[in-house]
Design an enzyme around this catalytic site. Structure first.
Site, short mmCIF file in Angstrom:
data_model
loop_
_atom_site.label_atom_id
_atom_site.label_comp_id
_atom_site.label_asym_id
_atom_site.label_seq_id
_atom_site.Cartn_x
_atom_site.Cartn_y
_atom_site.Cartn_z
N ASN A 160 0.73 5.25 1.23
CA ASN A 160 0.01 6.14 2.14
C ASN A 160 0.14 7.59 1.71
O ASN A 160 1.19 8.02 1.25
CB ASN A 160 0.54 6.00 3.57
CG ASN A 160 0.15 4.68 4.20
OD1 ASN A 160 0.40 3.61 3.64
ND2 ASN A 160 -0.46 4.74 5.37
N GLU A 194 -4.92 4.46 3.10
CA GLU A 194 -3.96 3.53 2.52
C GLU A 194 -4.44 3.09 1.14
O GLU A 194 -5.56 2.61 1.00
CB GLU A 194 -3.78 2.32 3.43
CG GLU A 194 -3.27 2.67 4.83
CD GLU A 194 -3.19 1.44 5.73
OE1 GLU A 194 -2.21 0.68 5.62
OE2 GLU A 194 -4.13 1.24 6.52
N THR A 220 0.83 -1.20 0.00
CA THR A 220 0.00 0.00 0.00
C THR A 220 0.87 1.25 0.00
O THR A 220 2.01 1.23 0.46
CB THR A 220 -0.93 0.05 1.23
OG1 THR A 220 -0.14 0.00 2.42
CG2 THR A 220 -1.91 -1.11 1.21
#
Length: 409
Positions: A255, A320, A253
């Protein structure tokens, strides 16, 4: 939209419209007229309880100050009414009477919840569709400053009293969404909260002078494109996260910083999983550098989690993003832009990691299928898409080219 009135505030959809109005800062007063007390309350609420619906017209006329906007989610079923004739008196006659009264007392905007298929070749001749057609035609002919007609499919959600068809199809439609993706569910039905937010957001756009037309019809079939309040936009430099995406989940992921000033709308979104498109301003030496022609940015489908991630017991709300592409290198410090187009599901806790991973993989499939439709594909890439993604590809944000590989422990 400082003063509003809501007719039909105690049913599944009306209750959701009511709570959405309560949480809308620009709404100062919500006037309701109903046979029983609304389930939710607020200092903004002024509820008129009137068991005799023949008096609702005069009750609406007595409201002071005159509401700027009137919402009608009023409706019943043949079973509850006892006959098609009695249903007509509520779904058609009472709605028409109240719309006319709203116009006569000076209401500027009228929002009516109709139904999908009302004008369709197959269902358009049914008694139920004719009820809705009659109300729609009246609202249009009355000449409000603005009018909104919403035509959702089956309204999904928990009802106090299950409608005969809705009680059977609610789990079935949700099941279709599980198998074929949310696009299939949305063709047949939409969650009541989503419809409610679309109705209130449409009224807000009218208030802001942004309505696309005076008489505005919102169809309940998202294959035609995202519905209000979407899309949402978000932009920032990719920052290191918790370091769990790749290591524990096998689902990396990216951010983005979350701030009240940069993304004030984020606090109003329910925690959960969303989908849409991401653009990245990758440097030319990145192994996945492949910008769209005429832009510094590359486009990718994405899913994102907004919330606290109960499984990991986060104490800070985060955003995320999982870009649906396997990258050859990290891209921390690169500018990322997000066009958030829709909601997949609420966030939830899990008994184990396997269940969490299974749901994330399912979310990815939902996003892929949803974004495969022409009205959800960027028109800037290929020949099939019609979605405007120019904001994702606009110039600026090239500071991301000062990219450095950042490793987290």
């Amino acid at each position: 939209m400082s003063t509003t009135a809501l007719i039909g505030s105690t049913g599944l959809l009306g209750s959701n419209i009511l709570t959405t109005l309560f949480s809308t800062p620009s709404v100062s007063t919500v006037q309701t007229i109903s046979r029983r007390a609304p389930k939710s309350t607020s200092p903004k609420l002024n509820a008129i309880l009137e068991p005799d619906t023949s008096l609702w017209k005069s009750r609406l006329a007595s409201v002071s100050p005159v509401p700027t906007t009137v919402f009608s989610a009023l409706g019943t079923t043949r079973a509850a009414a006892g006959s098609i004739e009695n249903q007509w008196k509520i779904d058609h006659d009472l709605n028409v009477e109240l719309a006319k009264e709203a116009k006569s007392i000076g209401v500027k905007s009228f929002v009516f919840i109709s139904s999908a298929g009302t004008r369709g070749m197959i269902g358009g001749s049914s008694p139920y569709s004719k009820m809705k057609q009659g109300v729609e035609d009246t609202v249009k002919e009355l000449g409000f400053d603005n009018a909104v007609i919403l035509r959702p499919g089956l309204i999904l959600g928990e009802r106090e009293e299950k409608k005969q068809l809705g009680g059977i199809l609610n789990p079935a439609v949700h099941g279709i969404g599980k198998v074929f993706g949310m696009w299939a569910q949305d063709v047949l039905g939409q969650d009541a909260l989503v419809i409610a937010r679309a109705a209130v957001h449409a009224a807000r756009l009218i208030e802001e002078g942004k309505a696309p037309e005076k008489y505005w019809v919102l169809e309940g079939s998202p294959p035609s494109g995202p519905l209000p309040p979407y899309p949402f936009r978000m932009e920032g430099l990719v920052i290191p996260g918790f370091g769990r995406g790749s290591a524990e989940l096998g689902i990396p992921t990216a951010n983005l910083p979350v701030s009240p000033t940069g993304t004030p709308w984020l606090d109003t979104l329910p925690s959960g999983v969303y989908f849409g498109w991401a653009s990245l301003c990758l440097p030319s030496h990145h192994p996945d550098y492949a910008p769209v022609a005429g832009s510094s940015y590359s486009l990718y489908p994405m899913v994102m989690s907004i919330g606290y991630n109960p499984f990991y017991k986060n104490t800070v709300r985060s955003a995320e993003v999982h870009v649906l592409k396997k990258f050859g290198a990290d891209f921390y410090g690169v500018t990322m832009r997000l066009l958030i187009l829709g909601f997949i599901r609420e966030e939830k806790d899990y008994a184990g990691l396997e269940a969490l991973i299974a749901d994330i993989n399912f979310d990815c499939e939902v996003a892929k299928k949803s974004l495969a439709r022409a009205a959800w594909k960027p028109k800037e890439v290929g020949e099939e898409g019609t979605l405007d993604c120019s904001w994702l590809l606009r110039a600026g944000g090239e500071e991301g080219k000062e990219w450095e590989r950042v490793r987290t422990s």
